[in-house]
Motif scaffolding. Structure first.
Motif, short mmCIF file in Angstrom:
data_model
loop_
_atom_site.label_atom_id
_atom_site.label_comp_id
_atom_site.label_asym_id
_atom_site.label_seq_id
_atom_site.Cartn_x
_atom_site.Cartn_y
_atom_site.Cartn_z
N GLY A 186 0.44 -1.13 -0.24
CA GLY A 186 0.18 -0.13 -0.15
C GLY A 186 0.83 1.45 -0.12
N ALA A 187 0.77 2.11 1.07
CA ALA A 187 1.52 3.53 0.75
C ALA A 187 2.34 3.26 2.13
N GLY A 188 3.48 4.30 2.16
CA GLY A 188 4.02 3.81 3.36
C GLY A 188 5.61 4.13 3.70
N ASN A 189 6.50 5.07 4.15
CA ASN A 189 7.89 4.51 4.20
C ASN A 189 8.14 3.40 4.64
N TYR A 190 7.39 2.57 4.75
CA TYR A 190 7.99 0.57 4.52
C TYR A 190 7.83 0.21 3.06
N THR A 191 7.30 0.68 1.81
CA THR A 191 7.19 0.77 0.95
C THR A 191 8.75 1.42 0.09
N SER B 69 -1.96 5.89 -7.12
CA SER B 69 -2.46 6.46 -5.93
C SER B 69 -2.33 6.20 -4.56
N GLY B 70 -1.48 6.20 -4.14
CA GLY B 70 -0.47 6.01 -2.60
C GLY B 70 -1.38 5.64 -1.94
N SER B 71 -2.64 5.15 -2.42
CA SER B 71 -3.93 4.23 -1.11
C SER B 71 -3.40 3.52 0.04
N MET B 72 -3.03 3.68 1.00
CA MET B 72 -2.78 2.89 2.06
C MET B 72 -3.72 1.27 2.16
N GLY B 73 -3.19 0.63 2.62
CA GLY B 73 -3.99 -0.64 2.77
C GLY B 73 -4.51 -1.70 2.30
N ALA C 182 2.93 -4.89 4.20
CA ALA C 182 2.26 -3.52 4.85
C ALA C 182 2.86 -2.23 6.51
N GLY C 183 2.09 -1.47 6.35
CA GLY C 183 2.52 -0.61 7.63
C GLY C 183 1.81 -1.03 8.34
N ASP C 184 2.20 -0.07 9.98
CA ASP C 184 1.80 -0.82 11.11
C ASP C 184 0.33 0.07 10.59
N GLY C 185 0.25 1.32 10.05
CA GLY C 185 -0.58 1.63 10.19
C GLY C 185 -1.86 1.37 8.13
N CYS C 186 -0.68 1.61 7.78
CA CYS C 186 -1.56 0.62 6.80
C CYS C 186 -2.00 -0.52 6.49
N PHE C 187 -1.44 -1.43 7.77
CA PHE C 187 -2.42 -2.97 8.03
C PHE C 187 -4.33 -2.74 8.42
N MET C 188 -3.81 -1.96 9.05
CA MET C 188 -5.06 -1.70 10.17
C MET C 188 -6.46 -1.36 9.28
N MET C 189 -5.90 -0.61 7.80
CA MET C 189 -6.85 -0.17 6.90
C MET C 189 -7.48 -0.94 6.26
N HIS C 190 -6.91 -2.12 5.87
CA HIS C 190 -7.72 -3.53 5.04
C HIS C 190 -6.73 -4.68 5.69
N ASP D 209 6.24 -3.20 11.63
CA ASP D 209 5.78 -2.11 12.57
C ASP D 209 6.64 -0.46 13.10
N ASN D 210 6.54 0.05 13.15
CA ASN D 210 7.14 1.26 13.51
C ASN D 210 6.47 2.45 14.58
N GLY D 211 5.71 1.75 14.73
CA GLY D 211 4.48 2.40 15.18
C GLY D 211 3.90 3.95 15.57
N MET D 212 3.35 4.48 14.40
CA MET D 212 3.78 5.99 13.85
C MET D 212 3.32 5.54 12.25
N TYR D 213 2.65 6.11 11.64
CA TYR D 213 2.03 7.02 10.41
C TYR D 213 3.66 7.44 10.38
N GLY D 214 4.75 6.99 9.85
CA GLY D 214 5.96 7.09 9.05
C GLY D 214 6.06 8.37 8.28
N THR D 215 5.35 8.36 7.73
CA THR D 215 5.45 8.84 6.19
C THR D 215 4.99 10.72 6.85
N ILE D 216 3.75 10.45 7.34
CA ILE D 216 3.47 11.68 7.38
C ILE D 216 4.41 12.54 9.25
N ARG D 217 5.02 11.47 9.84
CA ARG D 217 5.82 12.13 10.25
C ARG D 217 7.18 12.58 10.30
C1 TPP Z 1 -5.53 6.23 2.42
C2 TPP Z 1 -5.28 7.05 3.23
N1 TPP Z 1 -4.49 7.11 4.62
C3 TPP Z 1 -3.97 8.79 4.49
C4 TPP Z 1 -2.98 8.55 3.70
C5 TPP Z 1 -1.58 9.29 3.83
N2 TPP Z 1 -0.88 8.67 4.16
C6 TPP Z 1 0.38 7.91 3.73
S1 TPP Z 1 1.75 7.61 4.01
C7 TPP Z 1 0.32 7.89 5.98
C8 TPP Z 1 1.21 6.81 6.78
C9 TPP Z 1 1.28 4.97 7.00
O1 TPP Z 1 1.78 4.80 7.57
P1 TPP Z 1 2.45 3.18 7.80
O2 TPP Z 1 2.01 2.06 7.56
O3 TPP Z 1 2.95 2.69 9.37
O4 TPP Z 1 4.04 3.61 7.50
P2 TPP Z 1 5.21 4.07 7.85
O5 TPP Z 1 5.83 4.95 6.85
O6 TPP Z 1 4.86 4.01 8.89
O7 TPP Z 1 6.08 2.64 7.02
C10 TPP Z 1 -0.56 8.55 5.44
C11 TPP Z 1 -0.99 8.46 6.69
C12 TPP Z 1 -2.91 8.04 1.82
N3 TPP Z 1 -1.83 7.87 1.24
N4 TPP Z 1 -3.97 6.89 2.04
#
Ligand code: TPP
Ligand code: MG
Length: 561
Positions: free
Chosen positions: A388-393, A413-417, A439-447, A467-475
């Motif tokens: 999906g989307a996140g820095n883990y990708t 589209s950078g759609s998480m999950g 999946a990231g920890d945030g990403c996995f919880m979406m789908h 799992d890094n305990g955060m929405y890492g990309t946004i952090r």
């Molecule tokens: C559906 C959706 N919601 C919000 C975002 C904005 N967004 C992009 S990456 C991200 C964080 C992803 O967190 P995680 O899956 O834990 O991956 P990490 O960046 O921590 O590795 C967010 C909230 C998005 N791209 N898609």
């Protein structure tokens, strides 16, 4: 009903789907389309019951990507249709053929804001390639014929069809059936190909860029043969890394988020860009800086299946309206090109790519780059990787050399999950191929609840949760723009391994690189036996990117302030 030969709208719809080659439909049931569900009983179409419509639509997208034929999702009105939107948006941005079937209120209740009523033409107007509502069951063959052709012709994309409940249950005399759809193909003119040949032959530092929809393995093999014969460097646009085997000496890297700076410079300095199938979107152009609209500095040959896209953002020197498959065939007919002038340029670009994918050490006991490189050596060539989307990708996109067409499922589209549902669909389409979702920890919880779907159908996918305990990309963005001011990005997570076990999946927790390898072997053995598996990887929050730690990003931003 007196007329024995009469059929319900649902039956006509199921028949039309089967005629057009649908084998699987992904969906969540709703009382709005019971007649369609009923028509599937005992038929050839397998209905995969999902846990959320977003996941169902993402599965349909993944099916469309893998087969080149429209993926079909079935959802109920109102909440079902709104849940499905992320999947339709993915299909739109990825140019994936897809058909979303949505239950609708009965015709005699329309426009009263009846229960869960939505006007899908308005709602999906900007998200889908075409939206319609079928008012007359007798016209189902006509609408489905158009839907399959629209989804697959020109720039492929998602089609949404709304189905009034009473239309689906109404019995009508069956209209004449239509033949299976055959996508139409636009081909380049001989004059355009001759012009292309002249321009390429005169170039000093050409670069080809592949992306977009409508490809297949055969066409990409043709492009590869052309590139290798001409020593032409070829890059992949954002998340299209599996278009050209990354082991080819002509492959020079990923023009996407986290681009190799050396490659970014080469894109800018190219004297000719041959862009095939890619739109040149924001992620591929680093925010429209590598290729600047409307008049790029580089000479631009832009090949795209839809005329409206050409010269929309970029004023091309040579625009070619052509399907990528037809274009790939035409490339094969060109007179040979002498690539000696740019051979060194190609070799240098390739060396830059190879250097860029060498693992770099990051803080913590879990080194994702090493894990990903090990996976590249261990997995068979046809393994499918979804994310999906996140820095883990970044770890996967940077350090995994993709080796074959559609071994990558990743939404531009950078759609998480997206990873977990895409993996479910991939395993349903290719039961014999290993399928891994990141999946990231945030990403996995979406789908992530689609793990239940995998368990229900015995689809042995492996999900790797980083799992890094955060929405890492946004952090990361937060630390760059507002250093030290953490807001809304921390996550307190469930125990993912325990969660997976509750779904009936095999699972394990991995905290150190060396623990990963045996855990992976065990998980894959379970997956091969049809049991989904999940590995919960604990990564140091400092290891936010391959090149800069979280603290380094913060220090840099504070220093610049
Ligand atoms: C559906 C959706 N919601 C919000 C975002 C904005 N967004 C992009 S990456 C991200 C964080 C992803 O967190 P995680 O899956 O834990 O991956 P990490 O960046 O921590 O590795 C967010 C909230 C998005 N791209 N898609
Ligand atoms: Mg995270």
């Amino acid at each position: 009903m007196t007329n024995q030969s009469a059929k319900t709208g649902g039956e006509l719809l199921a028949e039309a789907l089967a005629i057009h080659g649908t084998e699987i439909a992904f969906g969540v049931p709703g009382e709005s389309y019971l007649a369609l569900l009923d028509a599937l009983v005992g038929g050839s179409i397998r209905f995969i019951t999902c846990r959320q419509e977003g996941g169902a639509a993402m599965m349909a997208d993944a099916y469309g990507k893998l087969t080149g034929r429209p993926g079909v999702a079935m959802v109920t009105r109102g909440p079902g249709a709104t849940n499905a939107a992320a999947g339709v948006h993915i299909a739109f941005q990825d140019s994936t053929p897809m058909i979303l079937l949505v239950g609708q209120v009965a015709r005699d209740m329309r426009d009263r804001e009846a229960f869960q009523e939505v006007d899908y033409r308005q709602m999906y107007g900007a998200l889908a390639k075409w939206v319609a509502e079928i008012d007359d069951a007798r016209r189902i063959p006509e609408y489905l014929n158009r839907a399959f052709h629209t989804a697959t012709s020109g720039r492929p994309g998602p089609v949404v069809l709304a189905l009034p409940e009473d239309m689906l249950s109404e019995r009508v005399a069956p209209p004449p059936a239509v033949d299976r759809y055959a996508p139409l193909e636009a081909a380049p003119t001989p004059a355009a190909m001759a012009d292309l040949h002249r321009r390429l032959a005169a170039a000093e530092r050409p670069l080809a860029l592949l992306g977009g929809g409508g490809w297949d393995a055969e066409s990409l093999a043709r492009v590869r043969a052309f590139a290798e014969a001409a020593d032409l460097p070829v890059a992949a646009s954002f998340r299209c890394q599996d278009y050209l085997d990354n082991r080819s000496a002509c492959y020079v890297g990923h023009v996407g988020i986290g681009i190799n700076p050396a490659l970014a410079a080469r894109v800018k300095e190219a004297d000719l860009l041959l862009v095939v199938g890619a739109r040149l979107g924001e992620s591929t152009t680093a925010g429209y800086t590598l290729v600047e609209p409307p008049r790029p500095r580089q000479q631009l040959i832009h090949v795209y299946p839809q005329a409206e896209e050409l010269n929309r953002v970029y004023d091309a020197d040579l625009g070619i309206v052509s399907d990528v498959k037809a274009f790939a065939r035409a490339l094969g007919d060109l007179a040979p090109l002498d690539g000696s002038r740019w051979a060194a340029h190609r070799a240098a670009a390739r060396a830059d790519y190879e250097a860029h994918i060498e693992p770099l050490p990051v803080p913590g006991a879990l080194q994702m780059a090493d894990i990903v490189r090990w996976l590249a050596e261990t997995l068979p060539e046809d393994a499918i990787l979804a994310n999906g989307a996140g820095n883990y990708t970044t770890w996967v996109h940077r350090f995994f050399p993709y080796r074959g067409w559609r071994t990558q499922l990743a939404p531009t589209s950078g759609s998480m999950g997206y990873g977990a549902p895409a993996a479910v669909a991939a395993k349903a389409v290719h039961p014999d191929r290993p399928v891994i979702a990141f999946a990231g920890d945030g990403c996995f919880m979406m789908h992530g609840q689609e793990l239940a779907t995998a368990a229900q159908y015995g689809l042995g996918i492996l999900v790797i949760v980083v799992d890094n305990g955060m929405y890492g990309t946004i952090r990361m963005h937060q630390e760059r723009e507002y250093p030290t001011r953490v807001s809304g990005t921390d996550l307190r997570n469930p125990d993912f391994a325990a969660l997976a076990a509750a779904y009936g999946a095999h699972s394990a927790r991995v905290e150190r690189t060396e623990e990963f390898f045996p855990a992976f072997e065990t998980a894959m053995a379970e997956a091969e036996a049809g049991r989904p598996a999940l590995l919960h990887l604990i990564i140091d929050p400092e290891a936010l990117t391959p090149v800069q730690s979280l603290s380094q990003i913060r220090e840099k931003a504070l220093g610049a302030a």
